[in-house]
Design an enzyme around this catalytic site. Structure first.
Site, PDB file in Angstrom:
ATOM      1  N   CYS A   1      40.184 -25.128 -33.605  1.00  0.00           N
ATOM      2  CA  CYS A   1      38.797 -25.138 -33.116  1.00  0.00           C
ATOM      3  C   CYS A   1      38.190 -23.778 -33.457  1.00  0.00           C
ATOM      4  O   CYS A   1      38.622 -22.747 -32.951  1.00  0.00           O
ATOM      5  CB  CYS A   1      38.780 -25.355 -31.603  1.00  0.00           C
ATOM      6  SG  CYS A   1      37.152 -25.139 -30.887  1.00  0.00           S
TER       7      CYS A   1
ATOM      8  N   CYS B   1      39.494 -27.586 -24.426  1.00  0.00           N
ATOM      9  CA  CYS B   1      39.618 -28.148 -25.769  1.00  0.00           C
ATOM     10  C   CYS B   1      41.080 -28.013 -26.186  1.00  0.00           C
ATOM     11  O   CYS B   1      41.701 -26.966 -25.959  1.00  0.00           O
ATOM     12  CB  CYS B   1      38.719 -27.359 -26.706  1.00  0.00           C
ATOM     13  SG  CYS B   1      39.155 -27.532 -28.435  1.00  0.00           S
TER      14      CYS B   1
ATOM     15  N   GLU C   1      11.544   6.052   0.629  1.00  0.00           N
ATOM     16  CA  GLU C   1      11.665   6.236  -0.827  1.00  0.00           C
ATOM     17  C   GLU C   1      12.583   5.183  -1.427  1.00  0.00           C
ATOM     18  O   GLU C   1      13.458   4.639  -0.733  1.00  0.00           O
ATOM     19  CB  GLU C   1      12.156   7.660  -1.150  1.00  0.00           C
ATOM     20  CG  GLU C   1      13.441   8.052  -0.464  1.00  0.00           C
ATOM     21  CD  GLU C   1      13.768   9.537  -0.599  1.00  0.00           C
ATOM     22  OE1 GLU C   1      12.860  10.364  -0.486  1.00  0.00           O
ATOM     23  OE2 GLU C   1      14.948   9.843  -0.819  1.00  0.00           O
TER      24      GLU C   1
ATOM     25  N   GLU D   1      27.295  -9.990  -2.276  1.00  0.00           N
ATOM     26  CA  GLU D   1      28.564 -10.530  -1.771  1.00  0.00           C
ATOM     27  C   GLU D   1      29.413  -9.423  -1.155  1.00  0.00           C
ATOM     28  O   GLU D   1      30.039  -9.597  -0.116  1.00  0.00           O
ATOM     29  CB  GLU D   1      29.333 -11.205  -2.907  1.00  0.00           C
ATOM     30  CG  GLU D   1      28.716 -12.519  -3.325  1.00  0.00           C
ATOM     31  CD  GLU D   1      29.324 -13.070  -4.617  1.00  0.00           C
ATOM     32  OE1 GLU D   1      29.402 -14.287  -4.729  1.00  0.00           O
ATOM     33  OE2 GLU D   1      29.702 -12.285  -5.502  1.00  0.00           O
TER      34      GLU D   1
ATOM     35  N   TYR E   1      17.064  13.779  -4.719  1.00  0.00           N
ATOM     36  CA  TYR E   1      16.549  13.324  -3.431  1.00  0.00           C
ATOM     37  C   TYR E   1      17.194  13.963  -2.198  1.00  0.00           C
ATOM     38  O   TYR E   1      16.864  13.601  -1.076  1.00  0.00           O
ATOM     39  CB  TYR E   1      16.626  11.805  -3.301  1.00  0.00           C
ATOM     40  CG  TYR E   1      18.004  11.195  -3.558  1.00  0.00           C
ATOM     41  CD1 TYR E   1      19.096  11.534  -2.790  1.00  0.00           C
ATOM     42  CD2 TYR E   1      18.164  10.258  -4.575  1.00  0.00           C
ATOM     43  CE1 TYR E   1      20.331  10.982  -3.023  1.00  0.00           C
ATOM     44  CE2 TYR E   1      19.405   9.690  -4.821  1.00  0.00           C
ATOM     45  CZ  TYR E   1      20.480  10.059  -4.035  1.00  0.00           C
ATOM     46  OH  TYR E   1      21.702   9.508  -4.271  1.00  0.00           O
TER      47      TYR E   1
ATOM     48  N   LYS F   1      17.776  -2.882   2.668  1.00  0.00           N
ATOM     49  CA  LYS F   1      18.129  -3.500   1.379  1.00  0.00           C
ATOM     50  C   LYS F   1      17.178  -4.652   1.040  1.00  0.00           C
ATOM     51  O   LYS F   1      16.687  -5.342   1.933  1.00  0.00           O
ATOM     52  CB  LYS F   1      19.567  -4.045   1.429  1.00  0.00           C
ATOM     53  CG  LYS F   1      20.649  -3.002   1.658  1.00  0.00           C
ATOM     54  CD  LYS F   1      20.864  -2.067   0.495  1.00  0.00           C
ATOM     55  CE  LYS F   1      21.702  -2.594  -0.619  1.00  0.00           C
ATOM     56  NZ  LYS F   1      23.104  -2.498  -0.530  1.00  0.00           N
TER      57      LYS F   1
ATOM     58  N   ASP G   1      19.412   2.374  -7.785  1.00  0.00           N
ATOM     59  CA  ASP G   1      20.706   1.727  -7.982  1.00  0.00           C
ATOM     60  C   ASP G   1      21.427   2.394  -9.149  1.00  0.00           C
ATOM     61  O   ASP G   1      21.483   1.869 -10.259  1.00  0.00           O
ATOM     62  CB  ASP G   1      20.478   0.235  -8.256  1.00  0.00           C
ATOM     63  CG  ASP G   1      21.720  -0.559  -7.972  1.00  0.00           C
ATOM     64  OD1 ASP G   1      22.706   0.029  -7.513  1.00  0.00           O
ATOM     65  OD2 ASP G   1      21.696  -1.783  -8.220  1.00  0.00           O
TER      66      ASP G   1
ATOM     67  N   CYS H   1      35.753 -31.865 -27.592  1.00  0.00           N
ATOM     68  CA  CYS H   1      35.150 -30.537 -27.764  1.00  0.00           C
ATOM     69  C   CYS H   1      33.921 -30.676 -28.669  1.00  0.00           C
ATOM     70  O   CYS H   1      34.028 -31.158 -29.798  1.00  0.00           O
ATOM     71  CB  CYS H   1      36.169 -29.588 -28.391  1.00  0.00           C
ATOM     72  SG  CYS H   1      35.456 -28.018 -28.890  1.00  0.00           S
TER      73      CYS H   1
ATOM     74  N   CYS I   1      34.605 -28.828 -32.193  1.00  0.00           N
ATOM     75  CA  CYS I   1      35.604 -29.195 -33.201  1.00  0.00           C
ATOM     76  C   CYS I   1      36.027 -30.664 -33.128  1.00  0.00           C
ATOM     77  O   CYS I   1      36.728 -31.153 -34.008  1.00  0.00           O
ATOM     78  CB  CYS I   1      36.845 -28.314 -33.062  1.00  0.00           C
ATOM     79  SG  CYS I   1      37.793 -28.681 -31.581  1.00  0.00           S
TER      80      CYS I   1
ATOM     81  N   LYS J   1      15.515   3.179  -3.045  1.00  0.00           N
ATOM     82  CA  LYS J   1      16.956   3.395  -3.141  1.00  0.00           C
ATOM     83  C   LYS J   1      17.335   3.079  -4.580  1.00  0.00           C
ATOM     84  O   LYS J   1      17.298   1.923  -5.009  1.00  0.00           O
ATOM     85  CB  LYS J   1      17.697   2.487  -2.159  1.00  0.00           C
ATOM     86  CG  LYS J   1      19.181   2.771  -2.130  1.00  0.00           C
ATOM     87  CD  LYS J   1      19.842   2.016  -0.994  1.00  0.00           C
ATOM     88  CE  LYS J   1      21.319   2.323  -0.878  1.00  0.00           C
ATOM     89  NZ  LYS J   1      22.096   2.049  -2.062  1.00  0.00           N
TER      90      LYS J   1
ATOM     91  N   ASP K   1      26.637  -7.267  -5.584  1.00  0.00           N
ATOM     92  CA  ASP K   1      26.452  -6.324  -4.476  1.00  0.00           C
ATOM     93  C   ASP K   1      26.218  -7.069  -3.177  1.00  0.00           C
ATOM     94  O   ASP K   1      26.703  -6.667  -2.121  1.00  0.00           O
ATOM     95  CB  ASP K   1      25.225  -5.442  -4.746  1.00  0.00           C
ATOM     96  CG  ASP K   1      25.519  -4.438  -5.823  1.00  0.00           C
ATOM     97  OD1 ASP K   1      26.615  -4.508  -6.405  1.00  0.00           O
ATOM     98  OD2 ASP K   1      24.652  -3.589  -6.077  1.00  0.00           O
TER      99      ASP K   1
HETATM  100  S1  IVH Z   1      20.031   9.835   0.540  1.00  0.00           S
HETATM  101  C1  IVH Z   1      23.301  10.902   3.368  1.00  0.00           C
HETATM  102  N1  IVH Z   1      18.259   8.713  -0.977  1.00  0.00           N
HETATM  103  O1  IVH Z   1      22.617   5.275  -1.916  1.00  0.00           O
HETATM  104  C2  IVH Z   1      22.725  10.044   2.393  1.00  0.00           C
HETATM  105  N2  IVH Z   1      20.508   8.063  -1.231  1.00  0.00           N
HETATM  106  O2  IVH Z   1      24.330   3.643  -0.200  1.00  0.00           O
HETATM  107  C3  IVH Z   1      22.309  10.799   1.223  1.00  0.00           C
HETATM  108  N3  IVH Z   1      20.846   6.420  -3.001  1.00  0.00           N
HETATM  109  O3  IVH Z   1      25.311   7.468  -1.755  1.00  0.00           O
HETATM  110  C4  IVH Z   1      21.722   9.959   0.259  1.00  0.00           C
HETATM  111  N4  IVH Z   1      18.765   6.250  -3.630  1.00  0.00           N
HETATM  112  O4  IVH Z   1      24.012   7.277  -3.953  1.00  0.00           O
HETATM  113  C5  IVH Z   1      19.549   8.775  -0.643  1.00  0.00           C
HETATM  114  N5  IVH Z   1      16.576   7.839  -2.273  1.00  0.00           N
HETATM  115  C6  IVH Z   1      17.857   7.907  -1.951  1.00  0.00           C
HETATM  116  C7  IVH Z   1      18.818   7.132  -2.611  1.00  0.00           C
HETATM  117  C8  IVH Z   1      20.139   7.242  -2.216  1.00  0.00           C
HETATM  118  C9  IVH Z   1      19.997   5.850  -3.854  1.00  0.00           C
HETATM  119  C10 IVH Z   1      22.297   6.123  -2.969  1.00  0.00           C
HETATM  120  C11 IVH Z   1      23.187   7.315  -2.819  1.00  0.00           C
HETATM  121  C12 IVH Z   1      24.015   7.019  -1.615  1.00  0.00           C
HETATM  122  C13 IVH Z   1      23.941   5.535  -1.562  1.00  0.00           C
HETATM  123  C14 IVH Z   1      24.244   5.018  -0.194  1.00  0.00           C
END
Ligand code: IVH
Length: 699
Positions: free
Chosen positions: A452, A446, A135, A53, A246, A334, A139, A428, A431, A137, A51
């Site tokens: 092998c 090898c 809040e 990168e 959320y 992030k 994944d 190797c 083998c 984020k 992610d």
């Molecule tokens: S709010 C308009 N809240 O992050 C944005 N998104 O990179 C509405 N995500 O597409 C999303 N945790 O899939 C919101 N607490 C959170 C989140 C969250 C994960 C994700 C969501 C969004 C992506 C954006």
């Protein structure tokens, strides 16, 4: 193509020194890479870069787009389009309100800029303190749940933000998601949130994937996506998926004036909302929420990759609206890649299916962001030397979104003199056959082939993998066991296993039923699509799409083999035919030639053909206006992409090649077509422009 590493090293200063055309070409290159990764991530659930990168590439496009706004492509710019288009597997759902993405920030100082921006937009006096909610984020993958009259009617993935995939059946199996809402709610009530898999369930799932020969998932997010996007909802039901609510989508009546109030309302309805959400009224408070959530990160049962700051007032959210694909009222801060320091206890060599010797660092086990890491790949000999990594060294480990960790660097200052330089083997270790590194290659291999055993097992595992023979009940555990028993030394032995049904039934944890099922699964695969068979052979650089091209071109394995044998002589027409297949080129052609040249591989092919019957690829439309014609595309087409034009030509029975020869029937010349048009003129080949081509193929 510019290498991924070179792109990563690009900076704005370097770009400023380049002419606009060169920057434009780089931008196109990055757009392409991002699009490929979007497909790998969203449609195949198999990311190929981390992610961090990916985020860097997106940032790079923004830098370039800021420098030269005229170079922006609305369609390709990752900041303008959202995610990737939905796949064909599920029916489509058009979102009532687009599902947006979030803009990212990486530094603490950017929090104040976000607050200032918000105040400026709302024309609020400087001294106003805005309430925000911080809040985690999550994944996972975002989902939109639509309730009508309190009943869950549709669940859709984000897709490209405008159109998602209908995954209602699969969602019904998730217990965190209420199917009916007991209290009075607005008639149209859309809830958005994140589906995720707990880290512990992810590890359990990967263990069982391995046992049945299926591909492991790279991280819990991909495992969640892969589990949800199943055609068969029974499989989703077996996977432990969870949901955090959320946000809202379309709602026919207002239920709260604040985001925090809305979250409480959701909790009352039985949705799970994240307990770590906090109200903050200053940049300092947001920064401390970020620290707090960051500190809890490794202890959480689920992966998070940052903290989202949202303006609490829904009226202000409304006024703030959105800019391109992201709301102005929220931002994602992030987390940096998770790092830790540990020690290399030893360096082992693993043998891959193509015989590649991969050095693996055995580490003092360490917790990196909630995942215990005890191994890390060192890639190859040069990588060890470049990073000056020695046995006994302390090293910095990094886990950037993905579970597979990387060694960032060694810490030479921590050395005490007992560290040992690793000598790369010349034979190797499994083998004893010579291990050879060809000039210009990074990988040492090898030379033992099927002799092998380590290589042999890896080849067998590949042979039964998902895009190859995909034999239910024949995973790596069984392959290793059957190999130890001497029943399975090469792929064709798989088809002799049915003769051993009785012995198999007597094995530990098998029994009559499992043995019967395995025998049936093997027998079912005695007829197999040619492309799967070619892919299963494990030829270097031949993935499933290349295998498909070869199957479509040569129609039988014998013809493919014979042509590759002839092609050892590069003056033979078979060589030209091979490199002319669009997307094959010299490098893949070489690997094919090397493979079919080896006698042991020729023996492998003939022994396989004794037990199985390949299914010849569907014959394309033989009555079309272009069936049997040889076509070359050159230049840029305006109305359709090259890929689409090519696919259509092939569907209509034409053969698309990359270079013009006297066998070519048509050259389709788009904008800025180059030397191929000249060559076509020289050979007297018909040249069509895009409109003429469209006309010809729509007959
Ligand atoms: S709010 C308009 N809240 O992050 C944005 N998104 O990179 C509405 N995500 O597409 C999303 N945790 O899939 C919101 N607490 C959170 C989140 C969250 C994960 C994700 C969501 C969004 C992506 C954006």
């Amino acid at each position: 193509m510019t290498s991924f590493e070179a792109l990563q090293k690009l900076t704005i200063t370097k770009l400023k020194k380049q002419p606009k055309e060169a920057v434009g070409a780089t931008l196109e290159e990055i757009y392409k890479i991002i699009a490929l990764h979007d497909i790998a991530y969203h449609q195949q659930d198999t990311p190929t870069i981390s992610d961090a990168e990916y985020d860097k590439l997106v940032e790079l496009t923004s830098m370039i787009e800021e420098m030269f706004p005229e170079l922006i492509s609305e369609k390709k710019s990752p900041k303008r389009r959202i995610g990737s288009p939905p796949s064909e597997q599920f029916s489509k759902v058009i979102h009532a309100k687009p599902m947006l993405s979030l803009s990212n920030i990486f530094e603490e100082e950017e929090i104040s800029s976000f607050i200032q921006r918000t105040k400026r937009f709302l024309k609020l006096p400087e001294e106003t303190s805005i309430e925000f909610i911080a809040e985690p984020k999550i994944d996972g993958l975002s989902i939109c749940l639509r309730y009508e009259g309190g009943k869950l009617v549709t669940a859709a993935t984000r897709g490209d933000g405008i159109t998602g995939e209908d995954v209602t059946h699969n969602i019904l199996t998730i217990s965190d998601i209420p199917k009916f809402l007991s209290k009075e709610v607005p008639y149209i009530f859309e809830i958005r949130g994140e589906i995720y898999m707990k880290k512990s369930d992810f590890f359990k799932l990967n263990d069982s994937q391995l046992g049945t020969g299926k591909r492991k998932f790279a991280n819990p997010r991909n495992a969640a996506a892969g589990s949800l996007r199943q055609k068969n909802a029974d499989i989703t039901a077996q996977r432990a998926l969870h949901f955090f609510a959320y946000a809202s989508g379309e709602i026919s009546e207002i239920v709260s004036h604040s985001h925090s109030g809305f979250l409480s309302y959701l909790a009352d309805l039985g949705f799970v909302v994240n307990p770590l959400s906090t109200k903050c009224t200053s940049a300092e408070a947001l920064a401390s929420a970020y620290e707090k959530i960051g500190a809890a990160r490794s202890m959480l049962e689920y992966d998070i990759d940052g903290v989202v700051y949202k303006v609490d007032s829904l009226e202000w959210q409304n006024r703030l609206g959105q800019v391109s694909r992201a709301p102005r009222w929220a931002v994602a801060h992030k987390f940096p890649a998770e790092k830790a320091i540990t020690r290399i206890i030893d360096i082992d060599i693993q043998i891959g299916r193509t015989g590649a010797l991969t050095p693996v660092a055995r580490l003092q086990p360490i917790n990196v962001g909630g995942v215990i890491v005890s191994n890390a790949t060192l890639h190859n000999e040069d990588e060890i030397r470049r990073k000056d990594i020695r046995i006994g060294d302390y090293v910095i480990l990094q886990r950037a979104g993905d579970v597979i960790p990387q060694i960032v660097s060694s810490l030479p200052k921590k050395r005490n003199g007992t560290e040992a330089i690793f000598t790369f083997p010349t034979t190797c270790p499994k083998c004893g056959h010579p291990a050879v590194r060809l000039i210009g290659e990074a990988v040492t291999r090898c030379t033992g082939g099927f002799l092998c055993n380590a290589q042999c097992i890896e080849r067998l595992i590949h042979f039964v993998s998902r895009d190859a023979f995909d034999i239910e009940g024949l995973g790596s555990k069984q392959i290793i066991l059957f190999n130890q028993l001497g029943w399975l030394k090469k792929p064709s032995d798989i088809f002799l296993l049915p003769e051993k049904e009785k012995e198999i039934a007597l094995l530990d944890r098998m029994g009559k039923k499992s043995a019967k099922n395995l025998v049936n699964a093997i027998n079912m695969r005695r007829k197999i699509e040619l492309e799967r068979l070619i892919f299963a052979l494990g030829i270097r650089q031949v993935g499933i799409s290349t295998a498909r091209l070869l199957a479509q071109t040569y129609k039988t394995l014998e013809v493919l083999q014979q042509n590759c044998i002839y092609a050892q002589n590069i003056n033979h027409p078979s060589y030209q035919e091979l490199v002319d297949i669009d997307q094959i080129g010299e490098s893949i052609a070489n690997d094919l030639i090397i493979f079919f040249k080896k006698e042991e591989n020729q023996r492998l092919v003939s022994s396989l053909l004794e037990s199985i019957t390949p299914i010849i690829p569907e014959i394309a439309n033989l009555n079309s206006s272009i069936s049997g014609k040889v076509i070359v595309f050159t230049g840029t087409l305006n109305q359709l992409s090259r890929a689409e034009a090519k696919a259509k030509a092939e569907r209509m029975g034409a053969k698309v090649t990359s270079s013009v020869s006297k066998k070519t029937d048509y050259v389709i010349a788009g904008n800025d077509a180059g030397t191929k048009v000249q060559k076509a003129n020289d050979y007297g080949v018909t040249i069509l422009n895009e409109n003429e081509w469209i006309q010809l193929t729509s007959q």
